[in-house]
Scaffold this motif. Structure first.
Motif, mmCIF file in Angstrom:
data_model
loop_
_atom_site.group_PDB
_atom_site.id
_atom_site.type_symbol
_atom_site.label_atom_id
_atom_site.label_comp_id
_atom_site.label_asym_id
_atom_site.label_seq_id
_atom_site.Cartn_x
_atom_site.Cartn_y
_atom_site.Cartn_z
ATOM 1 N N GLU A 83 0.840 -1.217 0.000
ATOM 2 C CA GLU A 83 0.000 0.000 0.000
ATOM 3 C C GLU A 83 0.868 1.257 0.000
ATOM 4 O O GLU A 83 0.611 2.214 -0.741
ATOM 5 N N THR A 104 2.410 1.697 -3.412
ATOM 6 C CA THR A 104 1.429 2.211 -4.372
ATOM 7 C C THR A 104 1.390 3.732 -4.310
ATOM 8 O O THR A 104 1.426 4.426 -5.339
ATOM 9 N N ALA A 138 -0.561 -2.561 -6.177
ATOM 10 C CA ALA A 138 -1.935 -2.746 -5.704
ATOM 11 C C ALA A 138 -2.431 -4.150 -6.027
ATOM 12 O O ALA A 138 -3.130 -4.777 -5.212
ATOM 13 N N TYR A 177 -5.601 -2.491 3.827
ATOM 14 C CA TYR A 177 -4.423 -2.074 3.072
ATOM 15 C C TYR A 177 -4.651 -2.297 1.573
ATOM 16 O O TYR A 177 -4.342 -1.440 0.743
ATOM 17 N N THR A 237 -7.215 0.157 0.283
ATOM 18 C CA THR A 237 -6.635 1.502 0.169
ATOM 19 C C THR A 237 -5.759 1.607 -1.070
ATOM 20 O O THR A 237 -5.802 2.607 -1.807
ATOM 21 N N ALA A 238 -4.947 0.580 -1.306
ATOM 22 C CA ALA A 238 -4.087 0.594 -2.494
ATOM 23 C C ALA A 238 -4.928 0.668 -3.770
ATOM 24 O O ALA A 238 -4.622 1.428 -4.696
#
Length: 960
Positions: A758, A761, A777, A794, A797-798
């Motif tokens: 993450e 990224t 990701a 995580y 979010t990525a």
């Protein structure tokens, strides 16, 4: 460059603010008086030298005079030194004859002062003062002048009268008169004269306050973070003279009575200090020496007893010493103390050695009769050279035990004195072994780890297996010392060998060894296997000790969590945590390490609120019981937990305390571990571009070798801090390096690898490398063997980062909010706040500012509560362009139709729960029981048709 050379070069410019005031007075074109006041050694003379040098460089004529204790009967002494010089004598001929003759007589035979025999009347003295003033005016007409009068606290009455005259009749000429004096030793008349001048506006007072820490660092040539600096600064009380004396006497060690300071401190420092006591009368010397023997504070009766003098005789000597500012009134009257420990040590050293021995015996007898504490008596037992009696030994051991919790270095000293006092010609009854083991703990807590470890190995080589409790305790503590020194392999080998030597039916002490093995694992070594922990549980159950059984279960929970066997870990922790909560502090007094193991195990499975509670309790017990060697591990655990729970500033402060304790203990790896946690918290509390977190993480990385398990945390903290500070390329390099050299990050465990993908990224997007960011990701999403909790956030979010970069803002906003809800469910408020801010930014950029407003309001509220300054600033910046939101107002007022089925109390609890607060936090805020909150939440879930806290948070955000 030598240490003394460095000090000499820095000391002339350290008081820049005060020097600025003096130099500003040079710019005045009319007569000015500056009063420079400060205690002995504060730096007045050095500052006057700097002023004189600069004044001469500017073209001023600088003349100096000094008062002296032994010339107080000589009228006008400092002025005669100035006026008798060649420049003033040449100008003297320009005065009217009568005035010139009066000045000449004052210089050659100053008998017309107010204290001189046959004192003349005020009129004659007035004419003299007027003549001096005229002489100064004539001289200043030729060139600007600076007159420096030093040590005016010894001034005679005539000098004071002349200064008063010049203050009341200031010259309209470029004359600067600088008066330096010690306020505690000045006469009432001088103080009144200068105070009146301040009121008139012709005298400016410049006080030399205690040095700041940075000034002390500059004088000593030390770095601000040098751990020795704070101790030296505190002991010197910010006085430059004492600072230099302490720094040279015993660098890095505490000043002790009897050290030969005269031989070790700079000659000039020693001369200045010894000069103050050289002129004392016999009575004054005896009373001063008695005070040095007695310690920090003493009363008149004590002084009389130790000095063997009558009360009246002692009182007269005390009055004289107080007038000289060698003695000062204590905090509680009628007690006194010597002005500073450095001066006390010099007075003590200069007393006759055999007199000191008997003085200590008199002091000991007196204190024993008064029922003084063991610590007060111990110093006199040591110095009286008569310490082998049973009463004396008991007092020394009691003094050591009393000091263990707050001053382990002092405790170690008293244990060593007690060991030296044990008679060598008597059979050993086990007392020497007992004291030696106590000494090893004191040495370890005091930061003398190598000494503690070496002594423990000496003891273990001779220590029989019985009784097993003594040997197991020594082995466990020795393993901790090895770990604090970074010797994890040696620590594990020591414990393993001891466990292997146990009989087939191990004693209950085997559990203590396994617990110690768990602590070694926390500090950076390898944790025990789950099988070893299961064996510990069986041993504890065999002996039926519920506290030790709970400790073994906590150990099993930790070991299972380390190998990602979360269900097993949760089962063990779910069994032992309620048991710990039911034990009293007295029952856990000998086992605070159990709470350490329990807390860290709970952290590993995401039970942060429970971990916080157990860490705090462990810290309280460790402090109460003097087991402060456990504090760094407990404090780092609390810092880690507080950060996860969203208290970033609290986490930073706790980590800083752990750093300080680890530094004091000289536990370098624990120090690095604490610095890494401090860096993690600081990432949230600083604004973008601030390098504070980077600097902390760099120090942590430097302190931790790559072989230490905590090295990864330091490197990851540095990578994250670099990203926040605007250094994405450095962030990428650090993560790739620590992960094994490639973007697959093969060397990292599952969960850290997920977190790193993450971060990568974000970093690759920051350098406009969308393709690599998408690959990171994808890798995050491909990891599926993660434990329950927030780890999948995580990957979400990525993916949200990628959607945002590709312009699919609504989808990115939705995914950010889903990830935020997962973080909220786990109580990770800082992460939740960050993700909500990302979601709001996507909504604003997509033109949905109305939807972003309530999200930003929630993000700001959470950021403020967390202390997440950076995120708060980001949310505030996004909010600036948005107007008031009707939808937001409806949400805050609870007027949404979706919430109409809830009662007022249920709406209130739902709203608080949406901010990420735990059940206990909600209960505390509303002053109800956690059970009541759970009942309300159950009803809320049923009415709103949601099944979890995370779903409730998401629903409340959608309603907003």
């Amino acid at each position: 460059m030598s240490r003394s050379q460095a000090i000499g070069e820095q000391s002339s410019s350290v008081r820049r603010s005060e020097l600025h005031h003096l130099l500003a007075a040079l710019n005045q074109r009319t007569g000015r008086i500056v009063e420079l006041v400060g205690d002995p050694g504060a730096g007045k003379t050095r500052l006057l030298a700097d002023l004189a040098e600069e004044a001469q460089r500017r073209g001023f004529m600088v003349l100096s005079g000094r008062c002296n204790e032994f010339e107080q009967a000589v009228p006008f002494r400092p002025f005669t030194q100035i006026l008798g010089g060649r420049p003033m004598i040449d100008t003297l001929d320009e005065l009217p004859e009568a005035g010139a003759n009066m000045v000449r007589r004052m210089i050659v035979h100053p008998s017309i002062g107010p204290d001189a025999p046959g004192t003349p009347g005020e009129a004659e003295r007035y004419h003299l003062y007027y003549a001096v003033r005229t002489l100064l005016a004539r001289s200043c007409a030729k060139t600007s002048m600076v007159l420096i009068l030093d040590d005016l606290h010894w001034a005679d009455t005539g000098t004071i009268e002349l200064i008063d005259f010049l203050a009341r009749w200031p010259l309209d000429a470029p004359l600067l008169l600088v008066i330096a004096q010690r306020p505690r030793q000045s006469s009432t008349r001088l103080r009144a004269t200068l105070a009146h001048g301040v009121e008139l506006g012709v005298v400016e007072r410049v006080e030399l306050d205690a040095l700041s820490m940075s000034q002390s660092a500059e004088i000593l040539g030390m770095r601000p973070h040098d751990h020795r600096l704070r101790d030296l600064h505190t002991e010197s009380r910010g006085n430059p003279l004492y600072l230099l004396a302490l720094a040279h006497a015993k660098p890095g060690q505490q000043l002790r009575l009897g050290t030969s300071l005269q031989e070790e401190i700079p000659a000039q420092c020693a001369a200045l200090l010894l000069g103050e006591i050289a002129s004392l009368s016999p009575d004054e010397s005896a009373v001063a020496a008695a005070g040095a023997v007695l310690g920090d504070q003493f009363d008149l009766d004590s002084l009389a007893t130790v000095a063997q003098m009558g009360l009246d005789q002692t009182a007269a000597a005390v009055a004289a010493l107080t007038k000289r500012d060698l003695l000062r009134p204590g905090n509680t009257m009628p007690t006194y103390s010597i002005r500073h420990p450095v001066l006390r040590s010099l007075i003590y050293t200069n007393a006759e050695p055999s007199w000191r021995v008997f003085a200590h015996r008199r002091a000991l007898a007196m204190l024993s009769e008064r029922g003084a504490t063991a610590a007060e008596q111990a110093i006199h037992i040591e110095r009286s050279l008569d310490r082998s009696g049973p009463d004396e030994l008991r007092t020394l051991v009691k003094a050591a035990q009393d000091a263990m919790a707050s001053a382990p270095a002092i405790a170690a000293h008293w244990f060593q004195v007690a060991l030296q006092a044990l008679p060598s010609n008597r059979p050993d009854d086990g007392r020497r072994l007992e004291l030696s083991l106590m000494l090893t703990r004191a040495l370890g807590v005091a930061g003398r780890l190598q000494e503690s470890r070496d002594l423990l190995h000496e003891i273990l080589a001779e220590l029989p297996p019985d009784p097993p409790s003594v040997r197991a305790s020594a082995v466990a503590f020795c393993a901790l010392m090895e770990s604090f020194l970074g010797h994890y392999t040696e620590a594990s080998a020591l414990l393993t060998a001891e466990l292997d030597a146990m009989p087939p039916t191990p004693p209950i002490e085997a559990v203590a060894l396994s617990i110690a093995h768990g602590l070694v694992g926390l500090l950076g070594g390898d944790c025990p296997s789950p099988e070893e922990a299961e064996q510990a549980i069986r041993v504890a159950r065999r002996y039926g000790d519920p506290v030790i059984e709970a400790g073994a279960l906590a150990l099993h929970g930790l070991c299972a969590a380390v190998v990602y066997s979360t269900p097993e870990a949760e089962a063990s922790l779910g069994e032992c945590a309620p048991a710990f909560d039911g034990f009293s502090d007295a029952e856990l007094a000998h086992y605070p390490e159990y709470l350490t193991i329990l807390g860290w195990a709970e952290v590993r499975v995401g039970w942060n609120a429970d971990a916080e509670r157990h860490f705090r309790r462990g810290i309280t017990i460790a402090r109460k019981t003097g087991q402060s060697y456990l504090l760094p591990t407990l404090l780092t655990g609390l810092s880690n937990t507080s950060r996860h729970l969203g208290a970033a500033e609290d986490a930073r402060c706790v980590a800083a305390e752990a750093t300080e304790i680890a530094l004091h203990m000289d536990a370098k790896h624990v120090y690095g571990m604490a610095l890494a946690l401090e860096a993690w918290s600081t990432i949230w509390t600083v604004e973008r571009g601030d390098l504070a977190a980077v600097n902390l993480a760099e120090r942590a990385a430097a302190a931790l070798p790559s072989t230490c398990r905590w090295s990864f945390s330091a490197q990851l903290a540095l990578a994250s801090a670099a990203l926040v500070a605007g250094q994405p390329q450095r962030c990428i390099s650090l993560i790739v390096n620590v992960g094994g050299g490639g973007l697959e990050l093969p060397d990292l465990p599952v969960v850290p690898r997920l977190q790193c993908f993450e971060i990568l990224t974000t970093a690759f997007l920051a350098i406009d490398d969308l393709a690599t960011a998408m690959a990171c990701a994808d890798r995050a999403e491909a990891i599926d063997d993660v434990s329950a909790g927030t780890q999948p956030a995580y990957a979400m979010t990525a993916r949200a980062h990628i959607l945002s970069a590709k312009g699919d803002l609504p989808a990115a906003a939705e995914l950010y909010q889903e990830a935020a809800a997962r973080c909220a469910a786990a109580g990770q408020l800082c992460d939740q706040t960050q993700l909500l801010t990302f979601a709001a930014q996507c909504l604003i950029e997509s033109g949905a500012g109305e939807k972003a407003a309530p999200i930003l309001l929630l993000a700001k509220e959470l950021a403020k509560r967390c202390g997440a300054t950076r995120v708060y600033k980001d949310a505030e910046s996004l909010e600036q362009g948005l107007g008031p939101s009707r939808a937001l107002k409806r949400h805050l007022n609870g007027a949404s139709p979706a919430l109409s089925t809830l009662t007022d109390r249920e709406r209130e609890i739902a709203g608080i729960a949406s901010l990420g607060k735990s059940t206990r936090e909600i209960a505390k805020e509303l002053s109800v029981s956690p059970r009541t909150v759970d009942v309300h939440l159950t009803r809320i879930y049923r009415k709103l048709n949601v099944r979890s806290r995370a779903a409730l948070v998401k629903l409340m955000a959608d309603i907003a």
